[in-house]
Design an enzyme around this catalytic site. Structure first.
Site, PDB file in Angstrom:
ATOM      1  N   GLY A  17     -44.538  -6.670  20.162  1.00  0.00           N
ATOM      2  CA  GLY A  17     -44.398  -7.825  20.521  1.00  0.00           C
ATOM      3  C   GLY A  17     -45.219  -8.479  19.456  1.00  0.00           C
ATOM      4  CG  ASP A  39     -39.190  -0.781  16.486  1.00  0.00           C
ATOM      5  OD1 ASP A  39     -40.196  -1.569  16.252  1.00  0.00           O
ATOM      6  OD2 ASP A  39     -38.387  -0.274  17.104  1.00  0.00           O
ATOM      7  CE  LYS A  48     -38.902  -2.768  21.688  1.00  0.00           C
ATOM      8  NZ  LYS A  48     -40.720  -2.100  21.274  1.00  0.00           N
ATOM      9  CG  ASN A  85     -39.665   7.919  13.688  1.00  0.00           C
ATOM     10  OD1 ASN A  85     -40.410   7.066  13.122  1.00  0.00           O
ATOM     11  ND2 ASN A  85     -39.874   7.986  15.004  1.00  0.00           N
ATOM     12  CG  ASN A 141     -47.480   5.372  15.663  1.00  0.00           C
ATOM     13  OD1 ASN A 141     -47.652   5.793  14.906  1.00  0.00           O
ATOM     14  ND2 ASN A 141     -46.530   4.048  16.330  1.00  0.00           N
ATOM     15  CB  CYS A 158     -55.406   3.506   0.435  1.00  0.00           C
ATOM     16  SG  CYS A 158     -55.448   4.388   1.480  1.00  0.00           S
ATOM     17  CB  CYS A 186     -60.513   5.019   2.055  1.00  0.00           C
ATOM     18  SG  CYS A 186     -59.852   6.389   0.628  1.00  0.00           S
ATOM     19  CB  CYS A 223     -48.373   1.803  29.657  1.00  0.00           C
ATOM     20  SG  CYS A 223     -48.338   0.744  30.969  1.00  0.00           S
TER      21      CYS A 223
END
Lengths: 344, 344
Positions: free
Chosen positions: B135, B156, B179, B202, B237, B279, B282, B303
């Site tokens: 999105g 993706d 995608k 992935n 994620n 980073c 951290c 979802c």
């Protein structure tokens, strides 16, 4: 992070008025352009029709079974209605919250489970009119379409040009189409559940204004003066904004105004509720308040800058505010200016 | 108007890892779906190839001139490379500021005249990697493409589903495509000047990570450790965010992180400069800092909500910040959170 600044607005794009037109919607499939950009080329539909004629001629020859097979293939490519439409998805009767890959509404209905919206499906009862289908209006239309709005009314008198390709939404193969037809083409592919009405007209002309007003009044019921729930102004000049203001004042219709600055890095949205807030003629941006004729701002060979980023952000804020207004969640913003040159 | 809040992030979408795939790019024209939504249908390319085979068989019969004419038509529909690409516009060698309808760069080059950017055309020298084409990432990719970025690398592992249609960019006729392939299809039609690299993999797998790192290092020159100027993280994620963080730390590559909350109404962007800023390991969001395993957040049949508005705003802010960073104008934002439930 966002600060309020006074912005200068673009007068660019206010081409001479054209009369109301009703152009048939072109094919949904890509045109097969081999001509230089800017010139219309044979569309996929035309190609396929020509191919069918050739195949019919070939029918005089042996092996009709093979030829019928070819015909079937071509007709299948051209879609159920005979137009070379991109077959998309069938209409969906009720919005479902079911979490399956094939449900285009699962992520929206999840707004209920997340406690954001009480009844998301109510969005199907609402009609929104978008005046100006340019860098902001087209993206706002796409967002509302993907959100599953009930009915969208689109107004613009302009055609798609390659010079529009720096903003989201329109595609190079749509160059030469009216913006409203190109929008209907794209939006009906994305979500066939949305009722789309396309008005290729200039609302600042006498005839255009009449049609505009009439279309807003159509389908009015329950004592309401219009058949729409919200009008979004996404035009690029004051004259058109004042016309939207006039129409909405006459009809006591709530509307939201939007705009992006000439230098492409600032923008605003503004909520206007006739009888409650000051109207747009009383609360215009600074440059109008100071009495400058915007036509003096437009110079030959000079075009305003624009960026897909600012346009996308303004469209996103505008539609977010619209969703909050229609679906009654959160707090509807009365006025918001973004100025992205400093810290976004 | 914008306020900072702590947000919970979606773990949804982190399906089981798949191995690296190199799927050929599908046809640019619409697929001729007659199957139920969700099942892959014969693509336009497949249809046209089948048609060509039939026509070749027909060659055994009289009137070869007519058949050659048909072949030419079909090949023309299928585009110069044999793929059924929508012929759009030819490539443009130099960006021009000329104000004509046929110039897709006039509104961007105007940023120079407006005093915003010193040298807009420099954008063609830059390469940006976008990790996650969902999105936010897909809209960011479209914005950069329309801005005329030199090279885009897209990563993706997922495929397009109808459940993605509530956000901008992907179309129902692309359901079933990866995608990255669907993105390349759409973006190459919009702006053929942009060099597009598609990685359907992935990055959290060992093999995927190697390919990811290798692709960032490719084309490095002038003592630079990578061939890209900026990495945009648009994943959904933490595991993937930590992998982007690891790769960029190893390569001392500046990147920007982005995200949208599970309830669809908040989002953030964050600038990370290895050796300068903390980073991502951290300075993670609150939920990670508190040690929650995100996999425990994911429940069957549930979802996360998402809206095209919030996604579009975050993509717009992310790319605006990217343009400021690359083209050296304004002030690059180190961190920005939007929370739209109150006043946008």
């Amino acid at each position: 992070v966002f600060i309020v600044v006074s912005t200068k607005y673009s007068a660019v794009g206010s081409s001479p008025p054209r009369s109301t037109r009703h152009t048939p919607i072109q094919t949904a499939a890509a045109s097969t352009r081999t001509d230089p950009p800017g010139r219309p080329a044979a569309t996929m539909e035309e190609e396929l029709h020509a191919l069918l004629r050739d195949l019919d001629a070939l029918k005089q020859l042996p092996d009709p079974a093979s030829i019928d097979r070819m015909r079937d293939r071509v007709v299948k490519m051209m879609g159920p209605s005979g137009a070379a439409a991109a077959a998309t998805r069938s209409k969906i009767k009720d919005m479902s919250a079911e979490v399956v890959d094939s449900n285009p509404y699962s992520r929206l209905m999840a707004l209920q489970r997340m406690g954001i919206v009480d009844n998301y499906e109510r969005i199907r009862d609402y009609s929104v009119a978008i005046v100006g289908v340019g860098g902001v209006g087209s993206v706002a239309a796409e967002m509302l379409t993907r959100c599953g709005i009930g009915r969208l009314l689109l107004y613009d008198y302009d055609t798609v040009e390659l010079a529009n390709m720096n903003r989201l939404f329109f595609r190079p193969d749509q160059v030469g189409m009216t913006k409203t037809d190109a929008a209907v083409q794209t939006l009906s592919e994305i979500n066939p559940d949305v009722v789309l009405e396309s008005y290729s007209l200039n609302i600042t002309t006498v005839k255009g204004f009449e049609t505009f007003l009439g279309s807003l009044k159509a389908r009015s019921s329950n004592g309401r003066s219009t058949g729409v729930d919200l009008v979004l102004s996404c035009v690029d000049n004051y004259e058109a904004r004042m016309v939207v203001n006039q129409a909405c004042n006459e009809l006591r219709q709530t509307w939201m105004e939007s705009g992006v600055s000439e230098d492409a890095v600032s923008g605003h949205i503004q909520l206007l509720v006739p009888g409650e807030t000051a109207c747009f003629a009383c609360a215009p941006p600074l440059v109008v308040a100071s009495g400058v004729d915007e036509r003096t701002l437009k110079r030959d060979g000079v075009c305003a800058a624009s960026l897909p980023t600012t346009m996308g952000v303004v469209a996103g804020l505008l539609v977010q505010n619209s969703l909050k207004y229609l679906l009654k969640f959160g707090q509807v913003s009365p006025y918001l200016v973004i100025a992205s040159i400093e810290l976004l």
